[in-house]
Design a protein around this motif. Structure first.
Motif, mmCIF file in Angstrom:
data_model
loop_
_atom_site.group_PDB
_atom_site.id
_atom_site.type_symbol
_atom_site.label_atom_id
_atom_site.label_comp_id
_atom_site.label_asym_id
_atom_site.label_seq_id
_atom_site.Cartn_x
_atom_site.Cartn_y
_atom_site.Cartn_z
ATOM 1 N N SER A 250 92.185 70.584 -6.609
ATOM 2 C CA SER A 250 91.689 71.957 -6.750
ATOM 3 C C SER A 250 90.228 72.090 -6.348
ATOM 4 O O SER A 250 89.792 73.155 -5.908
ATOM 5 C CB SER A 250 91.857 72.425 -8.201
ATOM 6 O OG SER A 250 91.148 71.566 -9.087
ATOM 7 N N VAL A 251 89.458 70.989 -6.463
ATOM 8 C CA VAL A 251 88.030 71.057 -6.190
ATOM 9 C C VAL A 251 87.729 71.330 -4.715
ATOM 10 O O VAL A 251 86.649 71.827 -4.382
ATOM 11 C CB VAL A 251 87.336 69.740 -6.637
ATOM 12 C CG1 VAL A 251 87.715 68.566 -5.749
ATOM 13 C CG2 VAL A 251 85.831 69.910 -6.687
ATOM 14 N N ILE A 252 88.698 71.037 -3.813
ATOM 15 C CA ILE A 252 88.435 71.288 -2.388
ATOM 16 C C ILE A 252 89.429 72.288 -1.781
ATOM 17 O O ILE A 252 89.393 72.516 -0.576
ATOM 18 C CB ILE A 252 88.470 69.978 -1.568
ATOM 19 C CG1 ILE A 252 89.862 69.331 -1.624
ATOM 20 C CG2 ILE A 252 87.398 69.017 -2.005
ATOM 21 C CD1 ILE A 252 90.052 68.210 -0.622
ATOM 22 N N GLU A 253 90.287 72.883 -2.595
ATOM 23 C CA GLU A 253 91.314 73.758 -2.032
ATOM 24 C C GLU A 253 90.742 75.018 -1.389
ATOM 25 O O GLU A 253 91.375 75.615 -0.523
ATOM 26 C CB GLU A 253 92.337 74.141 -3.109
ATOM 27 C CG GLU A 253 91.767 74.984 -4.238
ATOM 28 C CD GLU A 253 92.824 75.307 -5.283
ATOM 29 O OE1 GLU A 253 93.976 74.871 -5.105
ATOM 30 O OE2 GLU A 253 92.491 75.975 -6.289
ATOM 31 N N ASN A 254 89.524 75.413 -1.799
ATOM 32 C CA ASN A 254 88.912 76.600 -1.209
ATOM 33 C C ASN A 254 87.848 76.282 -0.161
ATOM 34 O O ASN A 254 87.136 77.184 0.291
ATOM 35 C CB ASN A 254 88.295 77.470 -2.312
ATOM 36 C CG ASN A 254 89.368 78.119 -3.177
ATOM 37 O OD1 ASN A 254 90.404 78.557 -2.678
ATOM 38 N ND2 ASN A 254 89.134 78.158 -4.478
ATOM 39 N N GLU A 255 87.746 75.003 0.206
ATOM 40 C CA GLU A 255 86.877 74.656 1.329
ATOM 41 C C GLU A 255 87.418 75.344 2.578
ATOM 42 O O GLU A 255 88.619 75.242 2.866
ATOM 43 C CB GLU A 255 86.848 73.145 1.536
ATOM 44 C CG GLU A 255 86.012 72.377 0.549
ATOM 45 C CD GLU A 255 84.530 72.669 0.703
ATOM 46 O OE1 GLU A 255 84.064 72.759 1.854
ATOM 47 O OE2 GLU A 255 83.854 72.830 -0.323
ATOM 48 N N PRO A 256 86.578 76.070 3.325
ATOM 49 C CA PRO A 256 87.078 76.865 4.453
ATOM 50 C C PRO A 256 87.972 76.100 5.425
ATOM 51 O O PRO A 256 89.021 76.621 5.820
ATOM 52 C CB PRO A 256 85.788 77.337 5.134
ATOM 53 C CG PRO A 256 84.797 77.410 4.029
ATOM 54 C CD PRO A 256 85.126 76.270 3.129
ATOM 55 N N SER A 257 87.592 74.878 5.798
ATOM 56 C CA SER A 257 88.411 74.140 6.767
ATOM 57 C C SER A 257 89.758 73.737 6.183
ATOM 58 O O SER A 257 90.782 73.770 6.870
ATOM 59 C CB SER A 257 87.660 72.905 7.260
ATOM 60 O OG SER A 257 87.315 72.062 6.176
ATOM 61 N N VAL A 258 89.769 73.371 4.893
ATOM 62 C CA VAL A 258 91.028 73.015 4.231
ATOM 63 C C VAL A 258 91.901 74.256 4.063
ATOM 64 O O VAL A 258 93.110 74.227 4.326
ATOM 65 C CB VAL A 258 90.761 72.362 2.859
ATOM 66 C CG1 VAL A 258 92.072 72.122 2.113
ATOM 67 C CG2 VAL A 258 90.027 71.044 3.034
ATOM 68 N N LEU A 259 91.285 75.337 3.617
ATOM 69 C CA LEU A 259 92.027 76.587 3.434
ATOM 70 C C LEU A 259 92.611 77.063 4.762
ATOM 71 O O LEU A 259 93.775 77.491 4.825
ATOM 72 C CB LEU A 259 91.095 77.651 2.850
ATOM 73 C CG LEU A 259 91.720 79.018 2.556
ATOM 74 C CD1 LEU A 259 92.880 78.888 1.574
ATOM 75 C CD2 LEU A 259 90.663 79.985 2.012
ATOM 76 N N ALA A 260 91.818 76.971 5.837
ATOM 77 C CA ALA A 260 92.305 77.377 7.154
ATOM 78 C C ALA A 260 93.488 76.516 7.594
ATOM 79 O O ALA A 260 94.481 77.032 8.128
ATOM 80 C CB ALA A 260 91.175 77.285 8.173
ATOM 81 N N ALA A 261 93.404 75.214 7.358
ATOM 82 C CA ALA A 261 94.496 74.313 7.745
ATOM 83 C C ALA A 261 95.766 74.628 6.958
ATOM 84 O O ALA A 261 96.875 74.641 7.517
ATOM 85 C CB ALA A 261 94.075 72.865 7.521
#
Length: 387
Positions: A250-261
């Protein structure tokens, strides 16, 4: 001490003087069984002083071996420390072989520190002497087995620095067996996986590692890159992508690159409405280029609704080149070529990018402006070389 002795010496002289100058200098008689001692008071005082000095002399002689031993040990430590300093100086100028020899002469003291062994191990690594490195580490563990975890950590860091990732993994895994939740070891493990591009291991262990290490921007960057890479590898494989996103912390799920992928993968699965809802919320928080580009690729809702949404964003951000680019792409999909060209020109006015010039060249071709298109493609090529 010298002042004290001189004081006693003066008292001795004064006592002798008093004994000879005074007519009545006192009388002392000591009897014990059949023995007796008869003397004047000053002489008796001097005898007491002499007895005291004799006792002090005996004490000094008695303790001399231990004092001498302490002084010799201190001298030995001083020489040992100096050799270590000399070894560090040699390491500082790249003389690693000489440094190892110098430090080796400093580790003969059994009661000494483990530090010289670790320094010698580091010098051996820099000297590319693997056998010597292993030997020094083993000696360090034998000397201080209670800090074996630290020694393994130190070894892993040395191996990572030397880009010997296999050896680093061995040192890390050896300690993880007994300390599976050690946060320092887990951070080093993540770094090794990142350096060798083992994206699969990083994604599989992401939740476990981040739960033990807590917030760490460097680690989050490692895992962000791992998930984006894996999503590209699993592109088109619905089951593997589903498993991949199930492992997402959950700590990186809203990182733009992860969210975009992640959103790109569900868009490929036809879930455009779901992706649009998330993009609509996420874009105003970050104004990230990848998310904006995805919004322009949505198939639902209709193109008119998508265009109106981008237009509303542009009211608040009229100088956002990425939004103008997205508006152009939506107009292009609707075959509104002139409008698409105008939007791209606004995008380029705010920021020149190879992508914008390339898009403009394609639109110019559609409008039959081939010469202008060729010039635009050249600008795109020049920018791509310089970026």
């Amino acid at each position: 001490m010298k002042i004290f002795l001189w004081t006693l010496f003066l008292l001795l002289l004064i006592g002798l003087g008093v004994n000879f100058l005074l007519e009545d200098n006192g009388y002392v008689l000591i009897q014990f069984l059949e023995y007796s001692l008869e003397t004047s008071l000053p002489i008796f005082g001097l005898i007491l002083v002499a007895v005291y000095l004799l006792v002090r002399l005996i004490a000094v002689v008695w303790s001399s071996p231990s004092i001498l031993k302490q002084r010799l040990a201190a001298k030995k430590r001083e020489k040992s420390n100096q050799r270590i300093l000399d070894g560090l100086k040699l390491m500082g100028v790249g003389e690693f072989t000489k440094a190892v020899k110098k430090i080796k002469s400093a580790v003969s003291d059994e009661g000494g520190s483990v530090l010289p062994y670790l320094i010698a191990a580091e010098a051996s690594v820099k000297d590319e002497n693997t056998e010597s490195y292993k030997d020094w580490l083993e000696q360090a563990k034998q000397k201080s087995p209670e800090i074996e975890t630290f020694i393994n950590l130190y070894a892993a860091k040395l191996m990572i620095e030397a880009k010997n990732y296999d050896a680093a993994l061995q040192a890390i895994n050896k300690t993880l067996i007994d300390e599976p939740n050690n946060p320092v070891l887990l951070k080093l493990l993540s770094q090794v996986f990142y350096e060798i591009s083992d994206w699969q291991s990083l994604t599989q262990k992401a939740k476990t590692i981040l739960s033990q290490t807590g917030k760490d921007p460097k680690l989050e960057r490692f895992f962000t890159k791992a998930f984006t890479h894996q999503s590209k590898i699993f592109s088109g494989n619905t089951e593997k992508l589903k498993d991949l996103w199930g492992q997402l912390p959950s700590v990186i799920e809203n990182e733009p690159s992860v969210l975009a992928a992640r959103l790109e993968s569900i868009m490929a699965d036809g879930q455009h409405e779901s992706a649009e809802k998330e993009l609509r919320k996420a874009i105003p928080k970050t104004w990230d280029l990848e998310l904006i580009k995805l919004y322009a690729k949505l198939d639902a809702p209709d193109l008119e609704t998508l265009s109106k949404r981008v237009d509303r964003w542009l009211v608040d951000r009229p100088r956002d080149s990425n939004l103008w680019l997205a508006a152009s792409q939506l107009a292009k999909r609707d075959e509104l070529w002139t409008q698409a060209k105008q939007f791209l020109e606004r995008s380029i006015d705010n920021k020149e990018t190879a992508l914008a010039y390339n898009e403009l060249g394609l639109i110019l071709l559609e409008l039959g402006q081939e010469d202008e298109a060729i010039q635009t493609f050249k600008k795109a090529l020049d920018l791509s070389k310089n970026q």
